[in-house]
Scaffold this active site. Structure first.
Site, PDB file in Angstrom:
ATOM      1  CG  HIS A 105       2.463  -7.416  -2.929  1.00 34.77           C
ATOM      2  ND1 HIS A 105       1.569  -6.893  -2.297  1.00 34.77           N
ATOM      3  CD2 HIS A 105       3.545  -7.520  -2.097  1.00 34.77           C
ATOM      4  CE1 HIS A 105       1.706  -6.872  -0.876  1.00 34.77           C
ATOM      5  NE2 HIS A 105       2.869  -7.372  -0.756  1.00 34.77           N
TER       6      HIS A 105
ATOM      7  CG  ASP B 248      -2.978 -13.123   5.578  1.00 36.37           C
ATOM      8  OD1 ASP B 248      -3.232 -14.043   5.678  1.00 36.37           O
ATOM      9  OD2 ASP B 248      -3.436 -12.050   5.053  1.00 36.37           O
TER      10      ASP B 248
ATOM     11  CE1 TYR C  44      -8.957  -3.069   4.604  1.00 32.53           C
ATOM     12  CE2 TYR C  44      -9.258  -4.095   2.690  1.00 32.53           C
ATOM     13  CZ  TYR C  44      -8.764  -3.986   3.677  1.00 32.53           C
ATOM     14  OH  TYR C  44      -7.840  -4.657   4.264  1.00 32.53           O
ATOM     15  NE  ARG C  45      -4.362  -1.271   4.832  1.00 32.46           N
ATOM     16  CZ  ARG C  45      -3.869  -2.205   5.573  1.00 32.46           C
ATOM     17  NH1 ARG C  45      -4.470  -3.448   5.800  1.00 32.46           N
ATOM     18  NH2 ARG C  45      -2.733  -2.197   6.072  1.00 32.46           N
TER      19      ARG C  45
ATOM     20  CE1 TYR D 178      -4.006  -1.956   0.226  1.00 35.81           C
ATOM     21  CE2 TYR D 178      -2.649  -3.141   2.177  1.00 35.81           C
ATOM     22  CZ  TYR D 178      -3.810  -2.976   1.362  1.00 35.81           C
ATOM     23  OH  TYR D 178      -4.841  -3.967   1.291  1.00 35.81           O
TER      24      TYR D 178
END
Length: 610
Positions: A451, A208, A532-533, A148
């Protein structure tokens, strides 16, 4: 042990000596994860710097004077200029200078300096300094918001406030109340290990991967997998510094305790009296949270399992079966539903091991390769966990098996039914509050692995889920990426998390990943599905998509920003919220923006006038 593995072991930070390190129980797993990732690394550790960054509108002379002043207030060693080579590192050795998984040029989203406060009072000092000098600051807890944007500031040249290095104390664990208070630098690893050291019958809830900040993940509304998996919903009380440098406590912490002590109910009741304001400090740039309380889960019995489904078209029926089971609280946690391609990826073997062609991996290749794995030739894999005493778990599993058994060819597996290195054993740990590292293995899918996450919300209905999945799959094919969907499915909504894995050294892969993200955001919004993000470079487009009533929500957020942060110094642009100093001056990257982030960058030509 090989030379590379030995070298990796020697460099990986240890939790006993470094707040951001890995616990001893995972040291070998960390070595193996790093060795796998670095086996496909083709780029140097760093490149010679081509540029340095300054805050917008601030001259080098003025900035140097301001930095000298800040060093005088915090100590020479607690303020660092970002003038060294940029090193991307990896998850356990991540940078706080830029985005390790850069989608723009590596030197684009960089800070000018990094500050390391040791207390709330020192955070106040930094914020007041930023206001005095009109310098934007960008706080991070640990900088592991990987996928992110990491620790990168949205406005190049901002000063990063790294809260983790010197503010990493577990301030309290109340075993009777099943709660704790932590500073920003406390990782899931650290909190778990301390609870184990004290032999307390408590669980944490972790995502995770376990190296991230407990506080940081919660304020970004991250999720985990036990019944306490909604991290922000299970916080209780916070202390924060407002953009003006003022100090605020929320919830019952706003009432002083006896003789100046903390209020005894601060970690017991969330809302206190009057408006419940905590929510505005999540996913925003309205304050810097320096302490935060959390509820912990009393330990209990648990049983993890996986269910496989043979056909792609089983997807809608799977979601329809999950919904009533989740609404009735028969499912014990927030389960994951994954596509079988991820069974290949989580082995840690690169894509080239399975397939050397270009474009998406063909479905028949995935089927053939999966047929040799413990899951077999299937399409979907469901990971769940039940909680309670043995009789309760058995009763729950009986219902679950009966419902999913309605799908022809479904197969139910316990951990004992798969090899010791299978991903299911990692789910056992994560779903019982034990932070792990296994989730790193799928990053090895591409060389120089990086990613992006695309994370829309869908109703837990088969038709909605199928529509968002087909849209994402179609666009992945168009842009040449394999589809890695993970659905975290609750009773009324599901987080669909699509993971775009790309080579950060490949300019074309970055171009395609950027194009894919932009198009997925627009396509999802057209159908009424919002994220949501998101990554910081796509925050403006996502925020813009929440456009009901002429963008009333965005305007409201901007009004709060302008009131709390009149000088627009705190994390401008984070989550698509810009203060009046920046708003409408070319910083926003909105739908239809044609700029090439690799060549054009993110700063407008008007930035020098700020």
């Amino acid at each position: 042990m090989s030379t590379s593995a030995s070298s990796a072991q020697g460099s990986i930070p240890d939790l006993q000596t470094r707040y951001s390190g890995v616990p001893a129980r995972l040291s070998q797993e960390a070595v193996e994860a790093k060795t796998k990732l670095f086996s496909q690394k083709t780029v140097p550790d760093s490149f010679p710097r081509r540029r340095t960054a300054l805050p917008p509108g601030v001259s080098k002379e003025s900035f140097d004077q301001a930095v000298t002043e800040l060093k005088g207030a915090l100590g020479e060693g607690n303020v660092e200029l970002n003038d060294k080579p940029l090193v991307d590192g990896w998850y356990m050795e991540h940078p706080n200078t830029h985005d390790a998984y850069h989608i723009a040029d590596q030197e684009e989203l960089i800070c000018s300096a990094i500050v390391y406060p040791s207390s709330t009072a020192e955070v106040q000092t930094v914020v007041r300094w930023a206001n005095n000098h009109n310098i934007p600051v960008y706080p991070v807890s640990m900088g592991r918001n990987i996928g992110y944007g990491g620790a990168a500031p949205r406005v190049p040249g901002s000063v990063v406030i790294d809260l983790g290095r010197r503010m990493n104390k577990i301030l309290n664990i109340d075993a009777d109340n099943a709660s704790c208070i932590v500073e920003p630098g406390v990782s899931y690893f650290a909190l778990y290990e301390e609870i184990q050291r004290r032999k307390l019958p408590l669980w944490i809830d972790c995502p995770d991967l376990g190296g991230g900040s407990v506080l940081g993940n919660a304020i970004d509304r991250g999720v985990g997998y036990t019944p306490y998996g909604d991290h922000f919903a299970n916080h209780c009380g916070m202390e924060l510094v407002l953009p003006t440098g003022e100090l605020l406590r929320t919830g019952m912490g706003a009432m002083p305790g006896k003789d100046g002590a903390d209020n005894p109910t601060w970690q017991s009741f969330q809302a206190a009296y009057g408006p419940y304001v905590d929510g505005i400090f999540s996913q925003s740039n309205y304050g810097i949270i320096t302490k935060m309380g959390f509820w912990l889960m009393p330990e209990t019995g648990h049983q993890s399992y996986m269910i496989t489904f043979p056909r792609e078209e089983d997807f809608e029926q799977i979601v329809e079966i999950i919904r009533p089971l989740a609404q009735k609280r028969i499912l014990g946690n927030i389960p994951q539903l994954r596509h079988v391609i991820q069974e290949l990826a989580v082995t840690g073997k690169p894509r080239s091991f399975w397939y050397s062609g270009k474009g998406q991996m063909p479905r028949d290749v995935i089927r053939e390769k999966a047929s040799k794995l413990p899951c077999g030739d299937v399409s979907w894999v469901f990971y769940g966990t039940q909680y309670g005493d043995p009789a309760s778990i058995d009763a729950q599993l009986k219902i679950i098996k009966a419902e999913f058994g309605k799908i022809k060819g479904s197969k139910f597996l316990f951990p004992k039914d798969v090899p010791a290195d299978h991903y299911l054993h990692s789910r056992v740990q994560v779903c019982s509050g034990v932070p792990a590292l296994k989730e790193l293995d799928w990053l090895n899918w591409q060389p120089n692995a990086a990613h992006l996450f695309f994370s829309p919300i869908s109703p837990t209905k088969g038709k909605d889920a199928s529509l968002i999945h087909s849209t994402i799959a179609k666009l992945h094919k168009k842009w040449g990426f394999d589809v890695f969907p993970t659905m975290c499915v609750a009773g009324r909504e599901m987080h669909y998390i699509a993971n775009i894995v790309y080579d950060r050294a490949d300019a074309d892969a970055k171009r395609r990943a950027t194009g894919l993200m932009r198009e997925m955001i627009s396509a999802a919004a057209k159908e009424g599905y919002g994220e949501y993000r998101t990554h910081l470079l796509f925050a403006d487009q996502v925020a813009e998509s929440y456009s009901w009533n002429n963008g009333a929500l965005r305007k409201f957020n901007e009004s709060i920003k302008d009131t709390l942060d009149p000088n627009s110094i705190l994390a401008p642009g984070r989550n698509g919220i810009w203060g009046k100093r920046y708003r409408g001056k070319g910083w926003e990257i909105l739908a239809g923006d044609k700029r090439n982030l690799l060549t054009d960058g993110v700063s407008p030509s008007l930035s020098s006038k700020l």
